[in-house]
Design a protein around this motif. Structure first.
Motif, PDB file in Angstrom:
ATOM      1  N   GLU A 101       3.908  -8.202  -1.315  1.00  0.00           N
ATOM      2  CA  GLU A 101       3.216  -9.139  -2.182  1.00  0.00           C
ATOM      3  C   GLU A 101       2.450  -8.372  -3.271  1.00  0.00           C
ATOM      4  OE1 GLU A 101       3.397 -12.457  -2.067  1.00  0.00           O
ATOM      5  OE2 GLU A 101       4.830 -12.311  -0.411  1.00  0.00           O
ATOM      6  N   PRO A 102       2.135  -9.044  -4.396  1.00  0.00           N
ATOM      7  CA  PRO A 102       1.484  -8.348  -5.514  1.00  0.00           C
ATOM      8  C   PRO A 102       0.158  -7.669  -5.175  1.00  0.00           C
ATOM      9  CG  PRO A 102       2.337 -10.460  -6.241  1.00  0.00           C
ATOM     10  CD  PRO A 102       2.497 -10.434  -4.753  1.00  0.00           C
ATOM     11  N   GLN A 103      -0.539  -8.149  -4.134  1.00  0.00           N
ATOM     12  CA  GLN A 103      -1.820  -7.527  -3.797  1.00  0.00           C
ATOM     13  C   GLN A 103      -1.656  -6.170  -3.106  1.00  0.00           C
ATOM     14  OE1 GLN A 103      -0.621 -10.365  -2.502  1.00  0.00           O
ATOM     15  NE2 GLN A 103      -1.391 -10.792  -0.430  1.00  0.00           N
ATOM     16  N   TYR A 104      -0.413  -5.840  -2.746  1.00  0.00           N
ATOM     17  CA  TYR A 104      -0.130  -4.541  -2.135  1.00  0.00           C
ATOM     18  C   TYR A 104       0.685  -3.695  -3.103  1.00  0.00           C
ATOM     19  CZ  TYR A 104      -1.365  -7.233   2.028  1.00  0.00           C
ATOM     20  OH  TYR A 104      -2.014  -8.030   2.929  1.00  0.00           O
ATOM     21  N   THR A 105       0.543  -2.382  -2.999  1.00  0.00           N
ATOM     22  CA  THR A 105       1.283  -1.484  -3.905  1.00  0.00           C
ATOM     23  C   THR A 105       1.888  -0.278  -3.195  1.00  0.00           C
ATOM     24  OG1 THR A 105      -0.736  -0.235  -4.445  1.00  0.00           O
ATOM     25  CG2 THR A 105      -0.176  -2.110  -5.879  1.00  0.00           C
ATOM     26  N   VAL A 106       1.602  -0.078  -1.908  1.00  0.00           N
ATOM     27  CA  VAL A 106       1.987   1.188  -1.256  1.00  0.00           C
ATOM     28  C   VAL A 106       3.495   1.404  -1.234  1.00  0.00           C
ATOM     29  CG1 VAL A 106      -0.098   1.458   0.133  1.00  0.00           C
ATOM     30  CG2 VAL A 106       1.785   0.057   1.007  1.00  0.00           C
ATOM     31  N   ALA A 133       6.912  10.993  -1.206  1.00  0.00           N
ATOM     32  CA  ALA A 133       5.804  10.167  -0.718  1.00  0.00           C
ATOM     33  C   ALA A 133       6.278   9.277   0.417  1.00  0.00           C
ATOM     34  CB  ALA A 133       5.242   9.310  -1.845  1.00  0.00           C
ATOM     35  N   ALA A 134       5.328   8.807   1.211  1.00  0.00           N
ATOM     36  CA  ALA A 134       5.612   7.863   2.289  1.00  0.00           C
ATOM     37  C   ALA A 134       4.444   6.902   2.412  1.00  0.00           C
ATOM     38  CB  ALA A 134       5.848   8.590   3.617  1.00  0.00           C
ATOM     39  N   SER A 135       4.736   5.692   2.868  1.00  0.00           N
ATOM     40  CA  SER A 135       3.691   4.680   3.056  1.00  0.00           C
ATOM     41  C   SER A 135       3.605   4.288   4.523  1.00  0.00           C
ATOM     42  CB  SER A 135       3.985   3.437   2.207  1.00  0.00           C
ATOM     43  OG  SER A 135       5.220   2.847   2.598  1.00  0.00           O
ATOM     44  N   CYS A 136       2.438   3.807   4.920  1.00  0.00           N
ATOM     45  CA  CYS A 136       2.246   3.350   6.295  1.00  0.00           C
ATOM     46  C   CYS A 136       1.073   2.378   6.339  1.00  0.00           C
ATOM     47  CB  CYS A 136       2.019   4.522   7.249  1.00  0.00           C
ATOM     48  SG  CYS A 136       0.556   5.508   6.860  1.00  0.00           S
ATOM     49  N   ALA A 137       0.889   1.736   7.478  1.00  0.00           N
ATOM     50  CA  ALA A 137      -0.197   0.762   7.640  1.00  0.00           C
ATOM     51  C   ALA A 137      -0.586   0.673   9.111  1.00  0.00           C
ATOM     52  CB  ALA A 137       0.240  -0.611   7.123  1.00  0.00           C
ATOM     53  N   PHE A 138      -1.846   0.344   9.339  1.00  0.00           N
ATOM     54  CA  PHE A 138      -2.329   0.069  10.691  1.00  0.00           C
ATOM     55  C   PHE A 138      -2.356  -1.438  10.904  1.00  0.00           C
ATOM     56  CE2 PHE A 138      -4.178   4.360  10.393  1.00  0.00           C
ATOM     57  CZ  PHE A 138      -3.848   4.850  11.645  1.00  0.00           C
ATOM     58  N   ASP A 139      -1.779  -1.896  12.022  1.00  0.00           N
ATOM     59  CA  ASP A 139      -1.840  -3.325  12.321  1.00  0.00           C
ATOM     60  C   ASP A 139      -3.168  -3.665  12.991  1.00  0.00           C
ATOM     61  OD1 ASP A 139      -1.665  -2.566  14.996  1.00  0.00           O
ATOM     62  OD2 ASP A 139       0.434  -3.168  15.211  1.00  0.00           O
ATOM     63  N   LYS A 140      -3.315  -4.921  13.395  1.00  0.00           N
ATOM     64  CA  LYS A 140      -4.593  -5.383  13.960  1.00  0.00           C
ATOM     65  C   LYS A 140      -4.936  -4.697  15.279  1.00  0.00           C
ATOM     66  CE  LYS A 140      -4.407  -9.896  11.702  1.00  0.00           C
ATOM     67  NZ  LYS A 140      -4.337 -11.373  11.885  1.00  0.00           N
ATOM     68  N   ILE A 146       5.066   3.016  10.108  1.00  0.00           N
ATOM     69  CA  ILE A 146       5.584   3.764   8.971  1.00  0.00           C
ATOM     70  C   ILE A 146       6.539   2.886   8.184  1.00  0.00           C
ATOM     71  CG2 ILE A 146       7.558   4.774  10.186  1.00  0.00           C
ATOM     72  CD1 ILE A 146       5.280   6.682   7.760  1.00  0.00           C
ATOM     73  N   ASN A 147       6.492   2.974   6.870  1.00  0.00           N
ATOM     74  CA  ASN A 147       7.328   2.157   5.980  1.00  0.00           C
ATOM     75  C   ASN A 147       7.223   0.662   6.325  1.00  0.00           C
ATOM     76  OD1 ASN A 147       8.370   4.563   4.783  1.00  0.00           O
ATOM     77  ND2 ASN A 147       9.823   4.739   6.486  1.00  0.00           N
ATOM     78  N   LYS A 154       0.953  -7.838   5.453  1.00  0.00           N
ATOM     79  CA  LYS A 154       0.074  -9.008   5.505  1.00  0.00           C
ATOM     80  C   LYS A 154      -0.794  -9.008   6.760  1.00  0.00           C
ATOM     81  CE  LYS A 154       2.665 -12.400   2.764  1.00  0.00           C
ATOM     82  NZ  LYS A 154       3.360 -13.711   2.791  1.00  0.00           N
ATOM     83  N   GLN A 155      -0.278  -8.445   7.846  1.00  0.00           N
ATOM     84  CA  GLN A 155      -0.998  -8.423   9.115  1.00  0.00           C
ATOM     85  C   GLN A 155      -1.776  -7.124   9.331  1.00  0.00           C
ATOM     86  OE1 GLN A 155      -1.086 -11.129  11.124  1.00  0.00           O
ATOM     87  NE2 GLN A 155       0.140 -12.155   9.535  1.00  0.00           N
ATOM     88  N   SER A 156      -1.779  -6.255   8.336  1.00  0.00           N
ATOM     89  CA  SER A 156      -2.402  -4.945   8.508  1.00  0.00           C
ATOM     90  C   SER A 156      -3.908  -4.996   8.230  1.00  0.00           C
ATOM     91  CB  SER A 156      -1.748  -3.927   7.570  1.00  0.00           C
ATOM     92  OG  SER A 156      -2.046  -4.238   6.217  1.00  0.00           O
ATOM     93  N   VAL A 157      -4.602  -3.991   8.772  1.00  0.00           N
ATOM     94  CA  VAL A 157      -6.032  -3.844   8.497  1.00  0.00           C
ATOM     95  C   VAL A 157      -6.286  -2.723   7.486  1.00  0.00           C
ATOM     96  CG1 VAL A 157      -6.760  -4.776  10.721  1.00  0.00           C
ATOM     97  CG2 VAL A 157      -6.336  -2.315  10.504  1.00  0.00           C
ATOM     98  N   SER A 158      -5.273  -1.871   7.272  1.00  0.00           N
ATOM     99  CA  SER A 158      -5.366  -0.834   6.246  1.00  0.00           C
ATOM    100  C   SER A 158      -3.967  -0.391   5.848  1.00  0.00           C
ATOM    101  CB  SER A 158      -6.186   0.370   6.725  1.00  0.00           C
ATOM    102  OG  SER A 158      -5.535   1.032   7.793  1.00  0.00           O
ATOM    103  N   GLU A 159      -3.836   0.001   4.564  1.00  0.00           N
ATOM    104  CA  GLU A 159      -2.557   0.466   4.042  1.00  0.00           C
ATOM    105  C   GLU A 159      -2.782   1.837   3.393  1.00  0.00           C
ATOM    106  OE1 GLU A 159      -3.724  -2.541   2.005  1.00  0.00           O
ATOM    107  OE2 GLU A 159      -3.677  -3.409   4.018  1.00  0.00           O
ATOM    108  N   HIS A 160      -1.759   2.692   3.499  1.00  0.00           N
ATOM    109  CA  HIS A 160      -1.908   4.065   3.027  1.00  0.00           C
ATOM    110  C   HIS A 160      -0.624   4.555   2.360  1.00  0.00           C
ATOM    111  CE1 HIS A 160      -5.364   4.365   5.886  1.00  0.00           C
ATOM    112  NE2 HIS A 160      -4.605   3.538   6.577  1.00  0.00           N
ATOM    113  N   ILE A 161      -0.786   5.410   1.367  1.00  0.00           N
ATOM    114  CA  ILE A 161       0.333   6.141   0.769  1.00  0.00           C
ATOM    115  C   ILE A 161      -0.078   7.594   0.631  1.00  0.00           C
ATOM    116  CG2 ILE A 161      -0.414   5.412  -1.538  1.00  0.00           C
ATOM    117  CD1 ILE A 161       2.456   5.942  -2.476  1.00  0.00           C
ATOM    118  N   VAL A 162       0.854   8.485   0.931  1.00  0.00           N
ATOM    119  CA  VAL A 162       0.596   9.919   0.896  1.00  0.00           C
ATOM    120  C   VAL A 162       1.774  10.602   0.216  1.00  0.00           C
ATOM    121  CG1 VAL A 162       0.305  12.000   2.286  1.00  0.00           C
ATOM    122  CG2 VAL A 162      -0.817   9.890   2.984  1.00  0.00           C
TER     123      VAL A 162
END
Length: 222
Positions: A101-106, A133-140, A146-147, A154-162
């Motif tokens: 979704e547009p609110q995410y960019t990772v 680069a790679a992206s990942c997120a932590f769920d609830k 990863i990826n 949408k269900q994540s509490v944090s998103e990351h790109i490295v």
């Protein structure tokens, strides 16, 4: 999950590539080095990087301008810009499928970085180092994904790109890192470890794709 990679897919440019991973796909073209057409872009000791990122639908806005600023700073550290003083390198990225979704960019940011790297290799532009680069997120439940796809973000509490530079197929230096949401210091270190492992896996896919292209380009047909 391995990315799908194609190179040399566009005519009338010096390098091009498509990169897709999961639901996200980007096509990149590279032209240059070229003569600078605007005096304000002249850099006496380095190249001017003209980077454009276009969304899958609609026209570019502030979101894409922010992505361009982030990627440009990374590229200035990995392209051998001193070799192309008073010249410009044009890089055009078309988001085909954002996968978020547009609110995410990772996911888009990682795909743009990776597609740009492969297109630069295809163009022959001199680089100081390889990078991915790679992206990942932590769920609830604070499980690292990863990826992540759009639903998982949408269900994540944090998103990351490295993004890391690479040497001999191994992650070397941290080039770029961006995070959003709530996470602990230990979770961030887990992000770095997990993303570096993912990047080291992906670089082998990139190598295999480039080797395959070289072999197909130089097959002698009797």
């Amino acid at each position: 999950m391995s990315p799908s990679i194609e190179t040399g897919i566009l005519d009338q440019v010096d390098g091009s590539a498509s990169y897709s991973l999961g639901p996200t796909k980007v096509i990149t073209s590279v032209a240059g080095p070229l003569e600078i057409t605007k005096s304000k872009n002249e850099r006496p000791n380095s190249a001017y990087i003209d980077l454009n990122i276009h969304p899958a639908t609609g026209v570019s806005g502030t979101r894409e301008a922010l992505l361009e600023d982030k990627v440009s700073k990374l590229l200035e550290s990995v392209i051998d810009v001193s070799r192309y003083s008073l010249e410009q390198i044009q890089i055009y990225n078309q988001i085909v499928e954002p996968g978020e979704e547009p609110q995410y960019t990772v996911n888009e940011l990682a795909a743009v970085i990776n597609s740009t790297f492969i297109a630069l290799l295809d163009s022959g532009i001199s680089l100081k180092t390889s990078f991915l680069a790679a992206s990942c997120a932590f769920d609830k439940d604070h499980k690292l994904i990863i990826n992540p796809d759009g639903a998982q973000l949408k269900q994540s509490v944090s998103e990351h790109i490295v993004a890391f530079s690479l040497s001999d197929g191994k992650c070397d230096a941290l080039l770029y890192s961006d995070s959003k949401g709530k996470f602990t210091e230990n979770e961030y270190f887990l992000v770095l470890d997990t993303c570096s492992s993912e990047i080291e896996t992906q670089i082998q896919t990139v190598r295999d794709s480039l080797v395959e292209k070289v072999q197909s380009d130089y097959i002698w047909k009797l």
